[in-house]
Design an enzyme around this catalytic site. Structure first.
Site, PDB file in Angstrom:
ATOM      1  N   ALA A  23       0.802  -1.224   0.000  1.00 38.32           N
ATOM      2  CA  ALA A  23       0.000   0.000   0.000  1.00 38.32           C
ATOM      3  C   ALA A  23       0.848   1.293   0.000  1.00 38.32           C
ATOM      4  O   ALA A  23       0.634   2.172  -0.841  1.00 38.32           O
ATOM      5  CB  ALA A  23      -0.973  -0.037   1.176  1.00 38.32           C
ATOM      6  N   ASP A  42      -3.899  -2.317   4.344  1.00 41.07           N
ATOM      7  CA  ASP A  42      -4.153  -1.595   3.086  1.00 41.07           C
ATOM      8  C   ASP A  42      -5.155  -0.466   3.265  1.00 41.07           C
ATOM      9  O   ASP A  42      -5.210   0.454   2.453  1.00 41.07           O
ATOM     10  CB  ASP A  42      -4.652  -2.565   2.009  1.00 41.07           C
ATOM     11  N   ARG A  92      -5.604   0.071  -8.428  1.00 36.93           N
ATOM     12  CA  ARG A  92      -5.824  -0.910  -7.338  1.00 36.93           C
ATOM     13  C   ARG A  92      -6.817  -0.286  -6.358  1.00 36.93           C
ATOM     14  O   ARG A  92      -6.560   0.790  -5.809  1.00 36.93           O
ATOM     15  CB  ARG A  92      -4.518  -1.279  -6.641  1.00 36.93           C
TER      16      ARG A  92
HETATM   17  O1  MRU Z   1      -1.400  -7.380  -2.969  1.00 36.02           O
HETATM   18  P1  MRU Z   1      -0.239  -6.754  -2.241  1.00 36.02           P
HETATM   19  O2  MRU Z   1       1.000  -7.567  -2.311  1.00 36.02           O
HETATM   20  O3  MRU Z   1      -0.028  -5.321  -2.652  1.00 36.02           O
HETATM   21  O4  MRU Z   1      -0.726  -6.739  -0.725  1.00 36.02           O
HETATM   22  C1  MRU Z   1       0.077  -6.086   0.223  1.00 36.02           C
HETATM   23  C2  MRU Z   1      -0.409  -6.218   1.608  1.00 36.02           C
HETATM   24  O5  MRU Z   1      -1.439  -6.780   1.888  1.00 36.02           O
HETATM   25  C3  MRU Z   1       0.405  -5.536   2.670  1.00 36.02           C
HETATM   26  O6  MRU Z   1       0.291  -6.198   3.891  1.00 36.02           O
HETATM   27  C4  MRU Z   1      -0.089  -4.084   2.834  1.00 36.02           C
HETATM   28  O7  MRU Z   1      -0.140  -3.438   1.598  1.00 36.02           O
HETATM   29  C5  MRU Z   1       0.753  -3.307   3.774  1.00 36.02           C
HETATM   30  S1  MRU Z   1       2.357  -3.023   3.114  1.00 36.02           S
HETATM   31  C6  MRU Z   1       3.244  -2.086   4.203  1.00 36.02           C
END
Ligand code: MRU
Length: 364
Positions: free
Chosen positions: A48, A254, A90
């Site tokens: 995120a 997120d 996203r």
């Molecule tokens: O689909 P992704 O790999 O982008 O998902 C990421 C996550 O779920 C992380 O835990 C979240 O973005 C926090 S990152 C500091």
């Protein structure tokens, strides 16, 4: 803990292509808005906070792409359309929307302050310098957003370290590490800071089906740093807790609502329920850019669904019947009552979260 996860080099965004890790450490230059959208959608760059930073650079690239448009209304429409497309690449991670909103505000301020009432009287040279002004302001903002993300993630690590005792074993899911941010990470920042302060920490990393961010990325970056990490399949977590192998669970987020409900990688909710049953403290680590000030509770969080073939196959190899029905939500929602605390750059927020989050957000 520094990976060159994202850089601005020679007018391009340079990223480490996370789809290739841990097999190959390869960098990719992104020059256009379309390339950025492709990279975000395909998870070449992910996490995120990182996609928030990329969104800020993306807005500047959008302004650069619109430089040759010489009709005012056309310029404004195309610029906002490109930015909207980045924003929608996203849907669950609010950091992207939050960072893009900042870019939009910058554009609107310049539009409102600098435009003569009758746009038609704007001379060509004036219009050129006006477009340049927008580009420069967006670029400056992107660099600041990038630097700020690094600083706030380090602060999260410093506060989170206070929760970790010597010789503890932490369970995490997905990748909330350096690779998911400009540097340090969120959940993993706490572990990096604990390790740097001389504590012995062990980590279990859930592999995180279907795209394996836990085994490919979290295990990879912790090993690079020399931290003891063991990867498990997601369905092994409960048995580990039953065997008392886990002292704490720390995950990223997120999107966090005003009441502390939050969305994170699919599987997080399962860990939170298991943690509650086994009486294991369960923490979330995130910066202010992950808070959705408009979301009252988890009902307000949209969940991204990804391609069915992510489940039917892995890296091109078939793992299920080709036409089997698939449900593939990328994230799940965890209610605030399962959360022990939220580790932020301003300190650790404790329940009741409606009050502690509101006080925290008042600082911004
Ligand atoms: O689909 P992704 O790999 O982008 O998902 C990421 C996550 O779920 C992380 O835990 C979240 O973005 C926090 S990152 C500091």
């Amino acid at each position: 803990m520094k990976f060159n996860t994202i850089e601005w080099i020679n007018g391009n965004i340079r990223i480490i292509d996370q789809t290739l890790l841990p097999v190959r450490e390869e960098y990719k230059d992104i020059e256009t808005v379309d390339e950025l959208i492709e990279a975000i959608k395909s998870l070449r760059l992910r996490g995120a906070p990182l996609i928030g930073v990329a969104g800020a650079y993306g807005a500047a690239i959008a302004a650069r792409e619109c430089m040759s448009i010489n009709i005012y209304d056309e310029y404004v429409d195309s610029l906002f359309l490109k930015i909207k497309k980045i924003e929608e690449s996203r849907p669950t991670a609010i950091n992207l929307k939050n960072c893009i909103n900042r870019s939009k505000m910058i554009i609107n301020n310049i539009l409102n302050e600098n435009m003569p009432k009758d746009k038609k009287i704007l001379a060509d040279s004036e219009f050129q310098s006006f477009k340049l002004k927008i580009y420069d302001a967006l670029m400056k903002n992107a660099i600041e957003t990038h630097k700020e993300d690094e600083q706030i993630c380090e602060q999260i690590g410093i506060y989170g370290n206070q929760l970790i005792n010597d010789n503890e074993t932490i369970l995490t899911i997905c990748n909330a590490g350096s690779l998911a941010t400009s540097a340090w990470g969120t959940a993993l920042a706490t572990i990096y800071k604990a390790y740097e302060s001389g504590k012995k920490v062990k980590v279990y990393s859930c592999e995180t089906r279907p795209l394996l961010q836990g085994s490919r990325l979290t295990a990879y970056e912790l090993m690079k740093k020399g931290i003891e990490v063991t990867t498990i399949c997601d369905n092994m977590a409960g048995f580990l807790m039953q065997q008392k192998k886990i002292d704490k669970i720390i995950v990223g987020a997120d999107r966090i609502c005003r009441n502390g409900d939050f969305a994170n990688k699919i599987g997080t909710y399962t860990l939170a329920v298991l943690a509650d049953y086994h009486k294991i403290p369960f923490y979330v680590a995130a910066p202010y850019t992950t808070f959705d000030t408009k979301a009252k509770d988890m009902e307000d969080i949209p969940i991204e669904e990804r391609d069915a073939d992510d489940v039917r196959k892995f890296q091109g190899i078939q793992t299920a019947p080709t036409s089997v029905n698939v449900y593939n939500p990328a994230f799940d929602k965890t209610p605030n009552k399962l959360v022990s605390g939220i580790i932020t750059e301003k300190g650790i927020l404790m329940p009741p979260f409606v009050e502690s989050i509101s006080k925290y957000l008042d600082q911004y």
